[in-house]
Scaffold this motif. Sequence first.
Motif, PDB file in Angstrom:
ATOM      1  N   ALA A 175     -11.582  15.943  -2.342  1.00  0.00           N
ATOM      2  CA  ALA A 175     -10.721  14.786  -2.552  1.00  0.00           C
ATOM      3  C   ALA A 175      -9.280  15.163  -2.227  1.00  0.00           C
ATOM      4  N   ILE A 176      -8.570  14.203  -1.616  1.00  0.00           N
ATOM      5  CA  ILE A 176      -7.139  14.376  -1.338  1.00  0.00           C
ATOM      6  C   ILE A 176      -6.398  13.929  -2.593  1.00  0.00           C
ATOM      7  N   MET A 177      -5.653  14.845  -3.189  1.00  0.00           N
ATOM      8  CA  MET A 177      -4.927  14.525  -4.406  1.00  0.00           C
ATOM      9  C   MET A 177      -3.489  14.144  -4.061  1.00  0.00           C
ATOM     10  N   GLY A 178      -2.742  13.713  -5.065  1.00  0.00           N
ATOM     11  CA  GLY A 178      -1.447  13.081  -4.788  1.00  0.00           C
ATOM     12  C   GLY A 178      -0.292  14.028  -4.527  1.00  0.00           C
ATOM     13  N   ARG A 179      -0.501  15.034  -3.708  1.00  0.00           N
ATOM     14  CA  ARG A 179       0.575  15.946  -3.291  1.00  0.00           C
ATOM     15  C   ARG A 179       0.394  16.239  -1.814  1.00  0.00           C
ATOM     16  N   TYR A 180       1.480  16.146  -1.062  1.00  0.00           N
ATOM     17  CA  TYR A 180       1.412  16.314   0.393  1.00  0.00           C
ATOM     18  C   TYR A 180       2.686  16.980   0.888  1.00  0.00           C
ATOM     19  N   VAL A 181       2.585  17.741   1.972  1.00  0.00           N
ATOM     20  CA  VAL A 181       3.754  17.992   2.818  1.00  0.00           C
ATOM     21  C   VAL A 181       3.433  17.309   4.139  1.00  0.00           C
ATOM     22  N   ASP A 199       1.545   9.788 -10.627  1.00  0.00           N
ATOM     23  CA  ASP A 199       0.403   9.465 -11.484  1.00  0.00           C
ATOM     24  C   ASP A 199      -0.355  10.698 -11.973  1.00  0.00           C
ATOM     25  N   ASP A 200       0.038  11.877 -11.491  1.00  0.00           N
ATOM     26  CA  ASP A 200      -0.580  13.120 -11.967  1.00  0.00           C
ATOM     27  C   ASP A 200       0.512  14.128 -12.283  1.00  0.00           C
ATOM     28  N   LEU A 201       0.302  14.910 -13.326  1.00  0.00           N
ATOM     29  CA  LEU A 201       1.222  16.011 -13.647  1.00  0.00           C
ATOM     30  C   LEU A 201       0.577  17.322 -13.225  1.00  0.00           C
ATOM     31  N   VAL A 209     -10.854  10.113   5.347  1.00  0.00           N
ATOM     32  CA  VAL A 209     -11.320   8.732   5.140  1.00  0.00           C
ATOM     33  C   VAL A 209     -10.923   8.307   3.729  1.00  0.00           C
ATOM     34  N   GLU A 210     -10.378   7.092   3.653  1.00  0.00           N
ATOM     35  CA  GLU A 210      -9.878   6.605   2.366  1.00  0.00           C
ATOM     36  C   GLU A 210     -11.018   5.988   1.551  1.00  0.00           C
ATOM     37  N   LYS A 211     -11.209   6.482   0.361  1.00  0.00           N
ATOM     38  CA  LYS A 211     -12.143   5.932  -0.619  1.00  0.00           C
ATOM     39  C   LYS A 211     -13.519   5.596  -0.029  1.00  0.00           C
ATOM     40  N   PRO A 212     -14.210   6.609   0.524  1.00  0.00           N
ATOM     41  CA  PRO A 212     -15.547   6.345   1.078  1.00  0.00           C
ATOM     42  C   PRO A 212     -16.570   6.120  -0.038  1.00  0.00           C
ATOM     43  N   ILE A 244      -1.836  -0.731   3.788  1.00  0.00           N
ATOM     44  CA  ILE A 244      -1.382   0.331   4.701  1.00  0.00           C
ATOM     45  C   ILE A 244      -1.637   1.644   3.972  1.00  0.00           C
ATOM     46  N   GLN A 245      -2.547   2.440   4.522  1.00  0.00           N
ATOM     47  CA  GLN A 245      -3.011   3.641   3.812  1.00  0.00           C
ATOM     48  C   GLN A 245      -2.311   4.896   4.329  1.00  0.00           C
ATOM     49  N   LEU A 246      -1.802   5.704   3.406  1.00  0.00           N
ATOM     50  CA  LEU A 246      -1.225   6.997   3.775  1.00  0.00           C
ATOM     51  C   LEU A 246      -2.272   7.857   4.485  1.00  0.00           C
ATOM     52  N   THR A 247      -3.495   7.781   3.967  1.00  0.00           N
ATOM     53  CA  THR A 247      -4.597   8.544   4.571  1.00  0.00           C
ATOM     54  C   THR A 247      -4.758   8.208   6.057  1.00  0.00           C
ATOM     55  N   ASP A 248      -4.592   6.936   6.422  1.00  0.00           N
ATOM     56  CA  ASP A 248      -4.741   6.535   7.835  1.00  0.00           C
ATOM     57  C   ASP A 248      -3.607   7.114   8.685  1.00  0.00           C
ATOM     58  N   GLY A 283       0.818  -1.215   0.000  1.00  0.00           N
ATOM     59  CA  GLY A 283       0.000   0.000   0.000  1.00  0.00           C
ATOM     60  C   GLY A 283       0.851   1.263   0.000  1.00  0.00           C
ATOM     61  N   LEU A 284       0.162   2.383  -0.276  1.00  0.00           N
ATOM     62  CA  LEU A 284       0.849   3.679  -0.389  1.00  0.00           C
ATOM     63  C   LEU A 284       1.506   4.094   0.936  1.00  0.00           C
ATOM     64  N   GLY A 285       0.817   3.865   2.040  1.00  0.00           N
ATOM     65  CA  GLY A 285       1.389   4.226   3.350  1.00  0.00           C
ATOM     66  C   GLY A 285       2.661   3.440   3.619  1.00  0.00           C
ATOM     67  N   ARG A 342     -13.029   7.228  -5.424  1.00  0.00           N
ATOM     68  CA  ARG A 342     -11.711   6.912  -6.018  1.00  0.00           C
ATOM     69  C   ARG A 342     -10.568   7.544  -5.228  1.00  0.00           C
ATOM     70  N   PHE A 343     -10.903   8.367  -4.217  1.00  0.00           N
ATOM     71  CA  PHE A 343      -9.881   9.173  -3.536  1.00  0.00           C
ATOM     72  C   PHE A 343     -10.002   9.060  -2.024  1.00  0.00           C
ATOM     73  N   GLY A 344      -8.960   9.591  -1.335  1.00  0.00           N
ATOM     74  CA  GLY A 344      -9.123   9.928   0.070  1.00  0.00           C
ATOM     75  C   GLY A 344     -10.002  11.167   0.139  1.00  0.00           C
ATOM     76  N   CYS A 345     -10.746  11.310   1.242  1.00  0.00           N
ATOM     77  CA  CYS A 345     -11.695  12.421   1.367  1.00  0.00           C
ATOM     78  C   CYS A 345     -11.433  13.132   2.701  1.00  0.00           C
TER      79      CYS A 345
HETATM   80  C1  G1P Z   1      -3.994   7.322  -3.421  1.00  0.00           C
HETATM   81  C2  G1P Z   1      -4.428   7.680  -1.997  1.00  0.00           C
HETATM   82  C3  G1P Z   1      -5.721   8.485  -2.024  1.00  0.00           C
HETATM   83  C4  G1P Z   1      -5.564   9.682  -2.925  1.00  0.00           C
HETATM   84  C5  G1P Z   1      -5.092   9.257  -4.328  1.00  0.00           C
HETATM   85  C6  G1P Z   1      -4.773  10.470  -5.179  1.00  0.00           C
HETATM   86  O1  G1P Z   1      -4.920   6.407  -3.941  1.00  0.00           O
HETATM   87  O2  G1P Z   1      -4.565   6.504  -1.252  1.00  0.00           O
HETATM   88  O3  G1P Z   1      -6.031   8.902  -0.727  1.00  0.00           O
HETATM   89  O4  G1P Z   1      -6.804  10.351  -3.023  1.00  0.00           O
HETATM   90  O5  G1P Z   1      -3.895   8.471  -4.241  1.00  0.00           O
HETATM   91  O6  G1P Z   1      -4.467  10.100  -6.480  1.00  0.00           O
HETATM   92  P1  G1P Z   1      -4.596   5.528  -5.264  1.00  0.00           P
HETATM   93  O7  G1P Z   1      -4.788   6.443  -6.442  1.00  0.00           O
HETATM   94  O8  G1P Z   1      -3.171   5.070  -5.119  1.00  0.00           O
HETATM   95  O9  G1P Z   1      -5.568   4.413  -5.244  1.00  0.00           O
END
Ligand code: G1P
Length: 291
Positions: free
Chosen positions: A205-211, A135-137, A192-195, A231-235, A112-114, A172-175
Amino acid sequence: MRRHMQVRHCVIPAAGLGTRFLPATKALPKELLPVLDRPVLQWGVEEAVAAGVDTMVVVTSRGKELLAAHFDAAPELERTLEARGKLDSLEAVRRATRLASFAYVYQPEPLGLGDAVRCAAAVVGDRPFGCLLPDDLSWGSKPVLAQLVDAHRELATPILALTRVPRERISRFGCAMVAESRGRLHRVTAVVEKPAPEDAPSDLAIMGRYVLTPAVMEALVAIGPGAGGEIQLTDGIGAVIGSTAVWGLEFEGELLDVGTLEGWLQTLVRAAAEHPGYGPALRRAMAGVSG
Ligand code: G1P
Protein backbone atom coordinates in the motif's frame (compact mmCIF):
# COMPACT_ATOMS: atom_id res chain seq x y z
CA MET A 1 24.11 11.69 -14.13
CA ARG A 2 21.79 12.00 -11.17
CA ARG A 3 20.67 15.52 -10.42
CA HIS A 4 19.80 15.78 -6.78
CA MET A 5 18.34 18.95 -5.28
CA GLN A 6 17.57 19.45 -1.63
CA VAL A 7 13.94 18.90 -0.61
CA ARG A 8 12.95 22.30 0.81
CA HIS A 9 9.15 22.27 0.62
CA CYS A 10 6.58 19.96 2.10
CA VAL A 11 3.06 20.06 0.68
CA ILE A 12 0.50 19.28 3.38
CA PRO A 13 -3.03 18.77 2.03
CA ALA A 14 -5.43 20.06 4.68
CA ALA A 15 -8.45 21.25 2.73
CA GLY A 16 -10.89 18.47 3.65
CA LEU A 17 -14.17 19.02 5.46
CA GLY A 18 -13.47 16.54 8.27
CA THR A 19 -16.82 14.84 7.82
CA ARG A 20 -15.70 11.78 9.81
CA PHE A 21 -15.53 13.81 13.00
CA LEU A 22 -18.78 15.79 12.92
CA PRO A 23 -19.99 17.60 14.88
CA ALA A 24 -16.55 18.07 16.53
CA THR A 25 -15.15 19.47 13.28
CA LYS A 26 -18.09 21.69 12.37
CA ALA A 27 -16.04 24.80 13.23
CA LEU A 28 -12.67 23.27 14.19
CA PRO A 29 -10.47 21.98 11.34
CA LYS A 30 -9.84 18.25 11.91
CA GLU A 31 -6.10 18.91 11.58
CA LEU A 32 -6.32 20.88 14.85
CA LEU A 33 -7.65 17.96 16.87
CA PRO A 34 -5.03 17.35 19.56
CA VAL A 35 -2.84 14.34 20.17
CA LEU A 36 -1.43 15.01 23.63
CA ASP A 37 -0.35 18.66 23.83
CA ARG A 38 -0.30 19.58 20.14
CA PRO A 39 -2.59 19.45 17.14
CA VAL A 40 -2.31 16.72 14.54
CA LEU A 41 -1.03 19.24 11.97
CA GLN A 42 1.88 20.23 14.20
CA TRP A 43 2.95 16.59 14.44
CA GLY A 44 3.12 16.57 10.63
CA VAL A 45 5.04 19.84 10.47
CA GLU A 46 7.55 18.58 13.06
CA GLU A 47 8.05 15.43 11.00
CA ALA A 48 8.76 17.54 7.90
CA VAL A 49 11.19 19.74 9.84
CA ALA A 50 12.98 16.58 11.01
CA ALA A 51 13.36 15.67 7.32
CA GLY A 52 15.20 18.95 6.66
CA VAL A 53 12.26 20.79 5.07
CA ASP A 54 12.13 24.52 5.80
CA THR A 55 8.89 25.62 4.07
CA MET A 56 5.47 24.10 4.64
CA VAL A 57 2.93 24.58 1.87
CA VAL A 58 -0.41 23.96 3.54
CA VAL A 59 -3.27 23.39 1.11
CA THR A 60 -6.38 24.68 2.77
CA SER A 61 -9.93 25.77 1.98
CA ARG A 62 -12.47 28.37 3.02
CA GLY A 63 -13.34 28.42 6.71
CA LYS A 64 -10.08 26.81 7.88
CA GLU A 65 -8.23 30.00 8.79
CA LEU A 66 -7.51 28.62 12.27
CA LEU A 67 -4.83 26.41 10.68
CA ALA A 68 -2.71 29.48 9.94
CA ALA A 69 -3.52 31.02 13.32
CA HIS A 70 -1.94 28.05 15.08
CA PHE A 71 1.43 28.74 13.46
CA ASP A 72 1.21 32.53 13.68
CA ALA A 73 2.37 34.73 16.56
CA ALA A 74 -0.17 35.34 19.36
CA PRO A 75 1.10 38.63 20.87
CA GLU A 76 -1.58 39.04 23.56
CA LEU A 77 -1.32 35.47 24.73
CA GLU A 78 2.47 35.65 24.70
CA ARG A 79 2.50 38.93 26.70
CA THR A 80 0.13 37.46 29.27
CA LEU A 81 2.12 34.25 29.67
CA GLU A 82 5.31 36.27 30.04
CA ALA A 83 3.78 38.60 32.65
CA ARG A 84 2.57 35.58 34.63
CA GLY A 85 5.94 33.87 34.45
CA LYS A 86 4.49 30.85 32.58
CA LEU A 87 7.64 30.41 30.61
CA ASP A 88 7.14 26.77 29.61
CA SER A 89 3.77 27.57 28.05
CA LEU A 90 5.26 30.66 26.40
CA GLU A 91 8.00 28.56 24.87
CA ALA A 92 5.48 25.97 23.63
CA VAL A 93 3.37 28.70 22.02
CA ARG A 94 6.35 30.35 20.34
CA ARG A 95 7.81 27.07 19.17
CA ALA A 96 4.90 26.47 16.78
CA THR A 97 5.63 29.83 15.12
CA ARG A 98 9.34 29.23 14.78
CA LEU A 99 9.25 25.68 13.43
CA ALA A 100 9.34 26.63 9.76
CA SER A 101 8.15 29.10 7.12
CA PHE A 102 4.53 28.64 6.10
CA ALA A 103 2.76 29.27 2.82
CA TYR A 104 -0.97 28.70 2.49
CA VAL A 105 -2.66 27.96 -0.79
CA TYR A 106 -6.36 27.42 -1.38
CA GLN A 107 -8.01 24.48 -3.05
CA PRO A 108 -11.20 26.12 -4.35
CA GLU A 109 -13.14 22.87 -4.86
CA PRO A 110 -12.73 19.38 -3.39
CA LEU A 111 -11.55 17.73 -6.61
CA GLY A 112 -9.24 15.15 -5.01
CA LEU A 113 -5.78 14.70 -3.50
CA GLY A 114 -3.97 15.19 -6.83
CA ASP A 115 -5.80 18.48 -7.31
CA ALA A 116 -4.85 19.58 -3.77
CA VAL A 117 -1.18 18.87 -4.47
CA ARG A 118 -1.18 20.68 -7.80
CA CYS A 119 -2.59 23.78 -6.05
CA ALA A 120 0.93 24.08 -4.53
CA ALA A 121 2.72 24.08 -7.92
CA ALA A 122 3.55 27.78 -8.03
CA VAL A 123 5.02 27.78 -4.52
CA VAL A 124 7.05 24.60 -4.96
CA GLY A 125 8.49 25.67 -8.35
CA ASP A 126 10.96 23.53 -10.24
CA ARG A 127 12.25 21.48 -7.29
CA PRO A 128 11.58 18.12 -5.67
CA PHE A 129 9.19 18.39 -2.72
CA GLY A 130 7.88 16.33 0.15
CA CYS A 131 4.19 15.57 0.53
CA LEU A 132 2.72 14.55 3.87
CA LEU A 133 -0.89 13.65 4.54
CA PRO A 134 -1.61 14.71 8.12
CA ASP A 135 -4.14 11.87 8.58
CA ASP A 136 -1.30 9.70 9.92
CA LEU A 137 1.33 10.36 12.57
CA SER A 138 4.81 8.94 12.15
CA TRP A 139 5.58 6.85 15.22
CA GLY A 140 8.78 5.19 16.37
CA SER A 141 12.24 5.00 14.79
CA LYS A 142 13.27 7.70 12.32
CA PRO A 143 10.36 9.84 11.06
CA VAL A 144 9.01 8.42 7.82
CA LEU A 145 9.47 11.52 5.65
CA ALA A 146 13.15 11.71 6.69
CA GLN A 147 13.58 8.09 5.56
CA LEU A 148 12.12 9.02 2.15
CA VAL A 149 14.30 12.13 1.83
CA ASP A 150 17.37 9.98 2.53
CA ALA A 151 16.32 7.61 -0.25
CA HIS A 152 15.70 10.55 -2.58
CA ARG A 153 19.19 11.89 -1.84
CA GLU A 154 20.56 8.58 -3.07
CA LEU A 155 18.25 7.96 -6.04
CA ALA A 156 17.00 11.45 -7.08
CA THR A 157 13.64 9.93 -8.16
CA PRO A 158 10.14 10.14 -6.70
CA ILE A 159 9.99 8.01 -3.54
CA LEU A 160 6.74 6.55 -2.16
CA ALA A 161 6.20 5.26 1.37
CA LEU A 162 5.08 1.64 1.15
CA THR A 163 3.76 -0.80 3.70
CA ARG A 164 2.39 -4.33 3.36
CA VAL A 165 -1.28 -4.72 4.22
CA PRO A 166 -3.58 -7.72 4.24
CA ARG A 167 -5.15 -8.18 0.79
CA GLU A 168 -8.63 -7.32 1.99
CA ARG A 169 -7.46 -3.84 3.13
CA ILE A 170 -5.64 -2.86 -0.09
CA SER A 171 -8.78 -1.26 -1.59
CA ARG A 172 -8.46 1.56 0.97
CA PHE A 173 -5.10 2.63 -0.51
CA GLY A 174 -3.07 3.24 -3.61
CA CYS A 175 -1.22 0.04 -4.52
CA ALA A 176 2.26 -0.34 -6.05
CA MET A 177 3.49 -3.01 -8.45
CA VAL A 178 7.23 -3.45 -8.00
CA ALA A 179 10.13 -5.10 -9.82
CA GLU A 180 13.69 -5.18 -8.53
CA SER A 181 14.41 -4.58 -4.84
CA ARG A 182 17.41 -3.25 -2.97
CA GLY A 183 16.69 -4.14 0.63
CA ARG A 184 13.65 -2.08 1.68
CA LEU A 185 13.66 -0.11 -1.59
CA HIS A 186 11.55 -1.40 -4.47
CA ARG A 187 11.42 -0.03 -8.00
CA VAL A 188 7.81 0.78 -8.80
CA THR A 189 6.55 -0.34 -12.21
CA ALA A 190 2.89 0.65 -11.89
CA VAL A 191 0.49 2.19 -9.40
CA VAL A 192 -3.26 1.79 -9.08
CA GLU A 193 -5.59 3.74 -6.83
CA LYS A 194 -7.81 1.71 -4.50
CA PRO A 195 -7.96 -1.56 -6.48
CA ALA A 196 -10.38 -4.33 -5.58
CA PRO A 197 -8.43 -7.01 -3.65
CA GLU A 198 -8.68 -9.44 -6.59
CA ASP A 199 -7.23 -6.83 -9.00
CA ALA A 200 -4.44 -5.57 -6.72
CA PRO A 201 -1.00 -6.11 -8.27
CA SER A 202 0.60 -6.56 -4.81
CA ASP A 203 0.03 -6.17 -1.09
CA LEU A 204 2.14 -2.98 -1.00
CA ALA A 205 0.00 0.00 0.00
CA ILE A 206 1.10 3.56 -0.76
CA MET A 207 0.97 5.46 2.51
CA GLY A 208 0.62 9.21 2.96
CA ARG A 209 4.28 10.21 2.63
CA TYR A 210 6.00 11.03 -0.65
CA VAL A 211 8.98 12.78 -2.16
CA LEU A 212 7.86 14.00 -5.57
CA THR A 213 9.57 15.69 -8.49
CA PRO A 214 8.70 18.51 -10.91
CA ALA A 215 7.78 15.83 -13.48
CA VAL A 216 5.04 14.51 -11.17
CA MET A 217 3.76 18.05 -10.60
CA GLU A 218 3.64 18.62 -14.37
CA ALA A 219 1.74 15.38 -14.82
CA LEU A 220 -0.75 16.35 -12.11
CA VAL A 221 -1.44 19.66 -13.79
CA ALA A 222 -2.26 17.79 -17.01
CA ILE A 223 -4.36 14.81 -15.86
CA GLY A 224 -8.11 14.40 -15.63
CA PRO A 225 -10.27 12.60 -13.06
CA GLY A 226 -9.55 8.97 -12.11
CA ALA A 227 -10.93 6.63 -9.43
CA GLY A 228 -14.01 8.03 -7.72
CA GLY A 229 -14.16 10.86 -10.29
CA GLU A 230 -11.30 12.64 -8.46
CA ILE A 231 -7.91 13.94 -9.58
CA GLN A 232 -5.70 11.26 -8.05
CA LEU A 233 -2.15 11.82 -6.83
CA THR A 234 -1.54 8.16 -7.63
CA ASP A 235 -2.38 8.83 -11.31
CA GLY A 236 0.09 11.73 -11.46
CA ILE A 237 2.80 9.42 -10.16
CA GLY A 238 1.77 6.65 -12.54
CA ALA A 239 2.00 9.07 -15.48
CA VAL A 240 5.77 9.56 -15.03
CA ILE A 241 6.67 5.87 -14.63
CA GLY A 242 8.46 4.88 -17.81
CA SER A 243 9.93 8.30 -18.50
CA THR A 244 11.52 8.38 -15.04
CA ALA A 245 12.24 5.72 -12.43
CA VAL A 246 10.02 5.74 -9.33
CA TRP A 247 11.03 3.95 -6.13
CA GLY A 248 9.08 2.91 -3.06
CA LEU A 249 10.49 2.49 0.43
CA GLU A 250 9.10 -0.02 2.88
CA PHE A 251 9.68 2.36 5.74
CA GLU A 252 10.64 1.50 9.30
CA GLY A 253 8.42 2.40 12.23
CA GLU A 254 4.69 3.00 12.01
CA LEU A 255 2.16 5.48 10.69
CA LEU A 256 -0.74 5.83 13.14
CA ASP A 257 -4.15 6.79 11.77
CA VAL A 258 -5.69 9.99 13.10
CA GLY A 259 -8.05 10.47 10.15
CA THR A 260 -10.93 8.52 11.66
CA LEU A 261 -12.48 8.84 15.10
CA GLU A 262 -11.51 5.27 15.98
CA GLY A 263 -7.95 5.72 14.72
CA TRP A 264 -7.56 9.05 16.48
CA LEU A 265 -8.75 7.52 19.77
CA GLN A 266 -6.35 4.60 19.45
CA THR A 267 -3.47 6.93 18.61
CA LEU A 268 -4.32 9.22 21.51
CA VAL A 269 -4.42 6.33 23.96
CA ARG A 270 -1.18 4.86 22.61
CA ALA A 271 0.61 8.22 22.68
CA ALA A 272 -0.55 8.85 26.24
CA ALA A 273 0.34 5.34 27.38
CA GLU A 274 3.89 5.68 26.02
CA HIS A 275 4.39 9.19 27.45
CA PRO A 276 6.21 9.29 30.79
CA GLY A 277 4.13 12.28 31.98
CA TYR A 278 0.65 11.14 30.92
CA GLY A 279 1.07 7.34 31.06
CA PRO A 280 0.37 6.91 34.78
CA ALA A 281 -2.79 9.07 34.63
CA LEU A 282 -4.05 7.09 31.64
CA ARG A 283 -3.47 3.77 33.40
CA ARG A 284 -5.28 5.03 36.50
CA ALA A 285 -8.21 6.10 34.34
CA MET A 286 -8.27 2.77 32.44
CA ALA A 287 -8.21 0.83 35.73
CA GLY A 288 -11.54 2.45 36.53
CA VAL A 289 -13.11 1.33 33.24
CA SER A 290 -15.06 -1.91 33.45
CA GLY A 291 -15.32 -4.43 30.61
C1 G1P B 1 -4.93 8.80 -0.30
C2 G1P B 1 -4.30 8.33 -1.61
C3 G1P B 1 -3.98 6.84 -1.54
C4 G1P B 1 -3.13 6.55 -0.33
C5 G1P B 1 -3.80 7.08 0.95
C6 G1P B 1 -2.87 6.93 2.14
O1 G1P B 1 -6.19 8.21 -0.19
O2 G1P B 1 -5.17 8.62 -2.66
O3 G1P B 1 -3.30 6.46 -2.70
O4 G1P B 1 -2.94 5.15 -0.23
O5 G1P B 1 -4.11 8.47 0.82
O6 G1P B 1 -3.52 7.29 3.32
P1 G1P B 1 -7.30 8.75 0.87
O7 G1P B 1 -6.90 8.21 2.22
O8 G1P B 1 -7.23 10.25 0.81
O9 G1P B 1 -8.59 8.21 0.41
